[in-house]
Design an enzyme around this catalytic site. Structure first.
Site, mmCIF file in Angstrom:
data_model
loop_
_atom_site.group_PDB
_atom_site.id
_atom_site.type_symbol
_atom_site.label_atom_id
_atom_site.label_comp_id
_atom_site.label_asym_id
_atom_site.label_seq_id
_atom_site.Cartn_x
_atom_site.Cartn_y
_atom_site.Cartn_z
ATOM 1 N N THR A 349 5.428 5.216 -9.980
ATOM 2 C CA THR A 349 4.139 4.964 -10.695
ATOM 3 C C THR A 349 3.164 5.827 -10.532
ATOM 4 O O THR A 349 3.101 6.552 -9.130
ATOM 5 C CB THR A 349 3.616 3.523 -10.685
ATOM 6 O OG1 THR A 349 4.730 2.751 -10.662
ATOM 7 C CG2 THR A 349 2.623 3.135 -11.281
ATOM 8 N N THR A 367 4.998 4.949 -15.015
ATOM 9 C CA THR A 367 5.785 4.645 -14.278
ATOM 10 C C THR A 367 7.298 4.715 -14.569
ATOM 11 O O THR A 367 7.665 4.411 -15.853
ATOM 12 C CB THR A 367 5.434 3.086 -13.537
ATOM 13 O OG1 THR A 367 6.433 3.083 -12.406
ATOM 14 C CG2 THR A 367 5.984 1.979 -14.465
ATOM 15 N N ASP A 391 12.013 -5.124 -12.330
ATOM 16 C CA ASP A 391 10.826 -6.015 -12.406
ATOM 17 C C ASP A 391 10.774 -7.279 -13.071
ATOM 18 O O ASP A 391 9.895 -8.023 -12.884
ATOM 19 C CB ASP A 391 9.531 -5.116 -13.378
ATOM 20 C CG ASP A 391 8.789 -4.252 -12.133
ATOM 21 O OD1 ASP A 391 9.029 -4.424 -10.866
ATOM 22 O OD2 ASP A 391 8.083 -3.425 -12.663
#
Ligand code: DON
Length: 538
Positions: A349, A367, A391
């Site tokens: 990121t 990112t 994520d």
């Protein structure tokens, strides 16, 4: 140094310079933000990207707020347990280093949209992309930091045909500072985008290269996933703290909600006389952080798929209840903390900051997830793919790359966005944008933005000192305070242990906040001394 007119602070001098030059040529902060983003895809390969996604929070000179989500989405054929084996166990590295690790990229669509919808209208697409194309075609000299970062991952790059072409030298020696990194395939992709706009990436040869490499290597992204990708304007998250209005990013980011929730909890305590770096301050911040991150794990996700109780989580009432069991003389073990009850409600990121001479302000975080994303390059198209699927909560309670956990809310579903911690944030004072804040650092992003903001708003530091000050972080699980190496004295750590905290001093530096303060004397850029950073303005 204060710049009177316009300023870009990013991780790369080439990217900051290109953005500043575009504003000299009559472009506004949105033109500059898009241009800086495309240059970062060339000159900051570990996080700048075409194959990833990002989030932007902006405020125009007249006060209008624009919040754009160009986060990746899960491919249409993805499914909740796609990273688990037959026994239901997480398959090591599948969500990080395989073709399946990538969500459908959003960056190209997002950068072009913010330029088309909010740019000055004076900068053509060709002009917007020209610096990125030139730097990819002719090459740029590597800094010592990037050379080292690439060398460290040599073995990973060597196993991927596309990545080895770019990142492994033909003569076999390691990269050194000053070596030129030339990326002709990436230049060709950027030229296609300059000529055809989003269709230069999401349709045609580049889209075919992505889809065929995905299907040949076990990935799920199809031509249809690419052609139908859209960025989305989202409602901003707003709060206030001691004379500042805070404007930040809502779902699919957890950042804005966590930031406001933590500030609201903090505001229920008398804060006068509390100094950064002291045991009492670190203790209080840790207690509010662990409560907020417990809420993250339970309640936060892409709000198009899961009803996120935003209004409750950012309300002062909720913060009062949530903070009511904080003891100033002892730690609350994370195991004793559950997510707060919320009534149902309707449904590596990099961060950069840009201000133009009209007062438009853009805070943008983008990112690939991990540094260099999945490490897989789309061969022939010359760009790295993200590993953002990690994520998602790939199994309830299983920690992701940053050690944060989640449950059902953030499970994988087709076309859903994975929960983010990215926190591009603006603070407004007396009706004028005063601070542009943001950072990389996975789950530590939000606590980094929190500490930088408090250093200015509560402790009266200038923006450079606020960014440079030592940081600490906690996130509910694991039940520890992460501290930067050598940041705090042994006495401070002993006092914190005495309060019942476990200290983890293994992690390296926390965050890399490229921030701007807008003051009466001009624009002050804060380059985070933790990482390479460059402020260019006029
Ligand atoms: O969106 C997120 O929260 C993460 N994918 C961000 C990753 C990150 O900050 C990596 N940088 N160090």
């Amino acid at each position: 140094m204060a710049f009177p007119h316009a300023l870009v602070v990013s991780a790369s001098p080439h990217a900051s310079e290109a953005g500043a030059q575009l504003m000299r040529a009559g472009g506004n902060a949105f033109d500059a933000a898009a241009c800086t983003g495309f240059v970062l895809a060339v000159t900051w390969p570990e996080a700048g990207n075409l194959g990833g996604g990002g989030l932007m929070v902006a405020r125009k000179s007249a006060g209008e707020v624009v919040t754009l989500d160009f986060r990746e989405i899960a491919p249409a054929t993805s499914y909740a347990d796609m990273f688990l084996d037959a026994k239901g166990e997480v398959v090591l590295d599948l969500s990080l280093r395989s073709a399946l690790a990538s969500g459908v990229p959003g960056s190209v669509e997002g950068l072009l949209r913010l330029w088309a919808d909010h740019g000055s209208g004076k900068i053509s697409r060709r002009k917007l992309l020209a610096p990125a194309i030139r730097l990819a075609q002719d090459g740029f000299p590597l800094s010592a930091e990037i050379a080292e970062s690439i060398n460290k991952r040599r073995d990973r790059f060597a196993v991927d045909p596309g990545a080895s072409k770019i990142f492994v030298r033909a003569d076999g020696r390691p990269w050194r500072e000053g070596d030129l990194l030339v990326q002709p395939d990436l230049a060709r992709t950027l030229r296609r985008i300059a000529a055809k706009g989003r269709d230069g990436f999401y349709r045609g040869p580049v889209a075919h290269a992505i889809a065929s490499q995905q299907s040949n290597t076990g990935g799920l992204i199809t031509l249809d996933d690419l052609a139908t990708y859209e960025s989305k304007y989202r409602p901003p998250i707003r709060g206030d703290f001691r004379g500042y209005e805070i404007i930040s990013m809502g779902p699919p980011s957890s950042g804005g909600i966590l930031l406001i929730e933590m500030l609201n909890m903090l505001d229920t305590f008398p804060l006068e006389g509390l100094c950064p770096g002291t045991p009492a301050y670190i203790h209080l911040l840790t207690e509010i952080q662990r409560r907020a991150y417990a809420d993250r794990a339970e309640h936060m996700a892409d709000s198009d798929f899961h009803p996120v109780p935003v209004d409750t989580l950012i309300s002062r009432d909720y913060a009062r209840r949530r903070a009511s069991d904080i003891h100033l003389d002892r730690a609350t073990p994370s195991a004793k903390i559950r997510a707060g009850e919320t009534p149902p409600e309707p449904q590596h990121t990099t961060h950069y900051s840009v201000v133009d001479s009209e007062g438009n302000a853009v805070a943008l975080t983008t990112t690939l997830n991990a540094s260099f994303g999945s490490g897989i390059v789309i061969d022939g198209a010359g760009f790295l793919m993200n590993n953002q699927m990690d994520d998602f909560s790939i199994k309830p309670g299983a920690p992701n790359l940053y050690g944060v956990t989640g449950g059902k809310a953030n499970a994988i579903e087709p076309r859903k966005r994975m929960l983010s911690s990215m926190t591009p944030t603006l603070a407004v004072r007396d009706g004028r944008t005063a601070l542009l804040l943001g950072s990389p650092g996975g789950s530590t992003i939000v606590t980094t933005v929190l500490q930088v903001f408090l250093n200015v708003a509560l402790h009266g530091m200038n923006i450079q000192d606020a960014v440079a000050a030592p940081r600490h972080h906690s996130q509910w699980t694991p039940d520890e305070i992460f501290i930067e190496p050598d940041a705090f004295s042994e006495e401070t750590l002993a006092d914190l242990r005495g309060l019942g905290h476990a200290i983890n001093d293994k992690p390296s530096k926390i965050g890399a906040a490229n921030c701007i303060a807008i003051e009466a004397q001009g624009l002050h850029g804060a380059s985070d001394p933790r990482r390479q950073s460059s402020a260019k303005g006029f």
